[in-house]
Design an enzyme around this catalytic site. Sequence first.
Site, PDB file in Angstrom:
ATOM      1  N   ASN A 182      -5.693   6.916   3.965  1.00 31.49           N
ATOM      2  CA  ASN A 182      -5.141   6.340   5.139  1.00 31.49           C
ATOM      3  C   ASN A 182      -3.881   6.604   5.555  1.00 31.49           C
ATOM      4  O   ASN A 182      -2.881   6.393   4.406  1.00 31.49           O
ATOM      5  CB  ASN A 182      -5.214   4.872   5.303  1.00 31.49           C
ATOM      6  N   GLU A 183      -3.324   7.311   6.420  1.00 32.26           N
ATOM      7  CA  GLU A 183      -1.944   7.594   6.878  1.00 32.26           C
ATOM      8  C   GLU A 183      -0.960   7.923   5.568  1.00 32.26           C
ATOM      9  O   GLU A 183      -0.102   7.343   5.212  1.00 32.26           O
ATOM     10  CB  GLU A 183      -1.342   6.354   7.534  1.00 32.26           C
ATOM     11  N   CYS A 232       1.495   7.725  -6.846  1.00 26.48           N
ATOM     12  CA  CYS A 232       1.928   9.126  -7.108  1.00 26.48           C
ATOM     13  C   CYS A 232       1.258  10.020  -6.724  1.00 26.48           C
ATOM     14  O   CYS A 232      -0.263   9.840  -7.159  1.00 26.48           O
ATOM     15  CB  CYS A 232       2.339   9.281  -8.526  1.00 26.48           C
ATOM     16  N   CYS A 243       5.503  14.174 -11.403  1.00 21.58           N
ATOM     17  CA  CYS A 243       5.828  15.066 -10.245  1.00 21.58           C
ATOM     18  C   CYS A 243       6.715  16.256 -10.727  1.00 21.58           C
ATOM     19  O   CYS A 243       6.543  17.046 -10.459  1.00 21.58           O
ATOM     20  CB  CYS A 243       6.359  14.114  -9.109  1.00 21.58           C
ATOM     21  N   ARG A 302       0.823  -1.019  -0.196  1.00 19.31           N
ATOM     22  CA  ARG A 302       0.189  -0.086   0.134  1.00 19.31           C
ATOM     23  C   ARG A 302       0.919   1.294   0.062  1.00 19.31           C
ATOM     24  O   ARG A 302       2.208   1.102   0.247  1.00 19.31           O
ATOM     25  CB  ARG A 302      -1.006  -0.103   1.244  1.00 19.31           C
ATOM     26  N   GLU A 327      -7.054   5.235  15.600  1.00 18.33           N
ATOM     27  CA  GLU A 327      -6.476   3.849  15.863  1.00 18.33           C
ATOM     28  C   GLU A 327      -5.663   3.867  17.158  1.00 18.33           C
ATOM     29  O   GLU A 327      -4.672   4.484  17.265  1.00 18.33           O
ATOM     30  CB  GLU A 327      -5.720   3.402  14.542  1.00 18.33           C
ATOM     31  N   CYS A 331       7.385  11.114  -4.239  1.00 24.16           N
ATOM     32  CA  CYS A 331       7.546  10.768  -5.629  1.00 24.16           C
ATOM     33  C   CYS A 331       8.397  11.545  -6.496  1.00 24.16           C
ATOM     34  O   CYS A 331       8.206  12.820  -6.287  1.00 24.16           O
ATOM     35  CB  CYS A 331       6.138  10.477  -6.106  1.00 24.16           C
ATOM     36  N   TYR A 380      -0.079 -10.123  12.617  1.00 25.77           N
ATOM     37  CA  TYR A 380       0.093  -9.995  14.222  1.00 25.77           C
ATOM     38  C   TYR A 380       0.137  -8.510  14.844  1.00 25.77           C
ATOM     39  O   TYR A 380       0.576  -8.318  15.753  1.00 25.77           O
ATOM     40  CB  TYR A 380       1.663 -10.426  14.151  1.00 25.77           C
ATOM     41  N   CYS A 387       8.323  11.055  -9.848  1.00 21.48           N
ATOM     42  CA  CYS A 387       8.058  10.547 -11.315  1.00 21.48           C
ATOM     43  C   CYS A 387       8.072  11.804 -12.275  1.00 21.48           C
ATOM     44  O   CYS A 387       8.141  12.879 -11.987  1.00 21.48           O
ATOM     45  CB  CYS A 387       7.032   9.777 -11.407  1.00 21.48           C
TER      46      CYS A 387
HETATM   47  C1  GLA Z   1      -1.639   1.970  10.733  1.00 22.26           C
HETATM   48  C2  GLA Z   1      -2.637   1.890   9.665  1.00 22.26           C
HETATM   49  C3  GLA Z   1      -3.581   0.697   9.597  1.00 22.26           C
HETATM   50  C4  GLA Z   1      -2.856  -0.566  10.093  1.00 22.26           C
HETATM   51  C5  GLA Z   1      -2.229  -0.171  11.497  1.00 22.26           C
HETATM   52  C6  GLA Z   1      -1.234  -1.448  11.998  1.00 22.26           C
HETATM   53  O1  GLA Z   1      -1.632   2.903  11.622  1.00 22.26           O
HETATM   54  O2  GLA Z   1      -3.405   2.896   9.521  1.00 22.26           O
HETATM   55  O3  GLA Z   1      -3.970   0.528   8.486  1.00 22.26           O
HETATM   56  O4  GLA Z   1      -1.560  -0.650   9.166  1.00 22.26           O
HETATM   57  O5  GLA Z   1      -1.173   0.702  11.418  1.00 22.26           O
HETATM   58  O6  GLA Z   1      -0.305  -1.358  11.299  1.00 22.26           O
HETATM   59 ZN    ZN Z   2       4.829  11.444  -8.968  1.00 17.03          ZN
END
Ligand code: GLA
Ligand code: ZN
Length: 718
Positions: free
Chosen positions: A185-186, A151, A200, A147, A356, A195, A406, A197
């Site tokens: 996400n994050e 870009c 960019c 994940r 989270e 990036c 895990y 490329c």
């Molecule tokens: C991050 C991500 C989640 C998952 C958790 C645990 O913070 O946002 O998708 O990957 O960590 O790794």
């Molecule tokens: Zn790029």
Amino acid sequence: MNRRQFVVIGSAGAASLFVSKNAAAFAHTATDNPISNPALDRLPLLFGVDYYPDQTPEKLWEEDAAAMAAAGVTNVRIAEFAWALMEPEEGHFDFRWLERAVGILHAHGIAVILGTPSAAPPPWLTQKYPEVLMVNDHGMTLSPGARRFTCPTNATYRRLSVAVATQMAQHFASTPGVIGWQIDNEFTLGDSARCYCRYCREGFEGWLRAKYTSFDAINQAWGTVFWSNTYTDFSQIPVPLPSGAPPNPGLALDYNRYQSDANASFLQDQLTVLRKLCPSHFVTTNNVGGLIDHLNLRDLYRNLDFVASDNYPGFFAIYEADASPTPPPEALAATVAFSHDFMRSAKDGEPFLIMEEQTGKSGQPYFSPQPHPGQLRLWSYQAVAHGAMGINYFRWDTADFGAEEYWHGLLRHDRSRSPGFDEVQQTIRELKSLGPEALHARYNADLALCFDVDSWWALNIQPGQPHLKYPTEMLTWYGVMGASHAGIDLVDATSDLSRYKVLCAPVMYIVTAQQADRIRAFVKGGGTFIAGFRLGVKDEHSRIVDTPLPGLLRDVMGAELLDYQPIYTEKQSVQFSGELTGPDADCRIWADILTPRGADVLATYTGGDHSGKAAITVNHYGQGKAIYIGAHLEAPDLARVLLTLMAMSGVTPLKLPTGVEWTTRTAGGRSWTYLLNHTSTAQSAEISGNYRDAFDSSALTSPVSLEPYGVRVLVSAG
Ligand code: GLA
Ligand code: ZN
């Protein structure tokens, strides 16, 4: 810098926190600065879990929803990694499974935060459009399969990301139970920060055309005549890929800014759609708190309703094992406190959501041990104590396939309750009972730490000494300031500073005219400004200022630099005088050699070529004072110096046992004080003032007892 590097630096830097042993309790100045964000007022209590119906057999959804409701869960976050199920092939969307999942959750009174899935596109997309793949800082194209490998500039990826977000928004805009969105996400957590490329490069060219009137303005700003890089056309400007020698600092800094802006506008594309189609829903995005330099988070969160942060304190244990000496528990507490204060400050101190929160053994490919009984509750309270308004626990169950098998959840792989289940359930119940006023209250901070991503980037590009690291300096100063328990906001000194007593600025490498004006006004108005070495060396183009250092702040500091010196093997010491009289200290890594121009001297260098020259000066300026700590001091010496200087400015540390943390939040004339015991031994804390226990309303007398990893919440009027 990624999560691991932050942890390693964290444990080293913050070990000095909670070490203070002196003085009597002091009252916080309750900030008369109420939170005003209408989006927050509309929010329900948010204490939930991250749930993956896309990874769970449908026959278990009903059972999960019933068990979540019984555990007091108010909401879930779902679908942020479910693109392949929502759009099995381009343009063919299938939300029927998600609709059923939302329906079941809603039937059990559980609200839903939907995630847009642009952090992980489906295989058909990268197969058909390989040009969306990111190129890393070695010019290597990332491969699909995990994940955060795309870009941020590529128009095709943006179009497809907006398309699936639009379809989701149209589908769920008025679905009962859906209350809000997490975009992507994050953004800060890919292994490749940026990036490089060809899209960019084109994007960068457009960004430069917008920022600079002409390529000649760029030639001037960056000093491209150096090494014969004078541009005669915008199309000649490269991205900073390996080029035989270090890049032009101006180009490298602007490229970091471009990449940060590219991610912020990538998010904005989806935000615009969600605002239009789901006006009653809130919108945020989640990031790991703390010192990860990929983006300017203040920009990323500017148009969102609130900050969402991810918190895995136990993760530190994996890397603490390598640190020597092993950091004490308070170092972990300090590093996590820093990440909360960092995220709260990304949106000017407004309450934030933990999207989270750790629930058990965590990590991949290595994972941390099971937290001790009480620690999951303690860490949840620490987040609230630093300004969180709600917590989602990661994750409901534990995946038995994929890269995160895990990363343990509230249910084990066999779906039995995990060791932390009951503790989390109790914590949710308790925190909900605090109520919205407490959970949305403003965090009280008398201190400010100047944190500016531009200085961090510029120092990263040219540190001057291999051990001179912006995050380490930040965390060390934060650790020391935190020993006062006076509350710390992280500011970039472009905003109003008048509510703080003390502003600290380690390695403030770039100082802009706006920042210099804010600092000058702050000191003139009675504030205490304490700067570290490398102050104001660079302008916003990362050119070295052509005046004596510290450049724009010479007048405020009342001193100039005779010279600056990276330190390697030669021993350098500092001798203190005046209010700082005390044992000599070693000066390693760096020394700014000062010449007073009106300021008084509080310490001088001993030994070496600069023996007798000023190392620390104090300048009385207007109603305030400005202190220049030119010498790099080890944490214990820095602690003595900073706490003494802060006490001279009316910030006297609280008398608390090592490892016990104290914070307060205020709203509507009431204050909530959080006492947190980060150690495995029972403690007791002296308190002065009228406090009631937040849960049983009993009147509290001093000392207040704290179990191992224990928490107390004290309520007081005003
Ligand atoms: C991050 C991500 C989640 C998952 C958790 C645990 O913070 O946002 O998708 O990957 O960590 O790794
Ligand atoms: Zn790029």
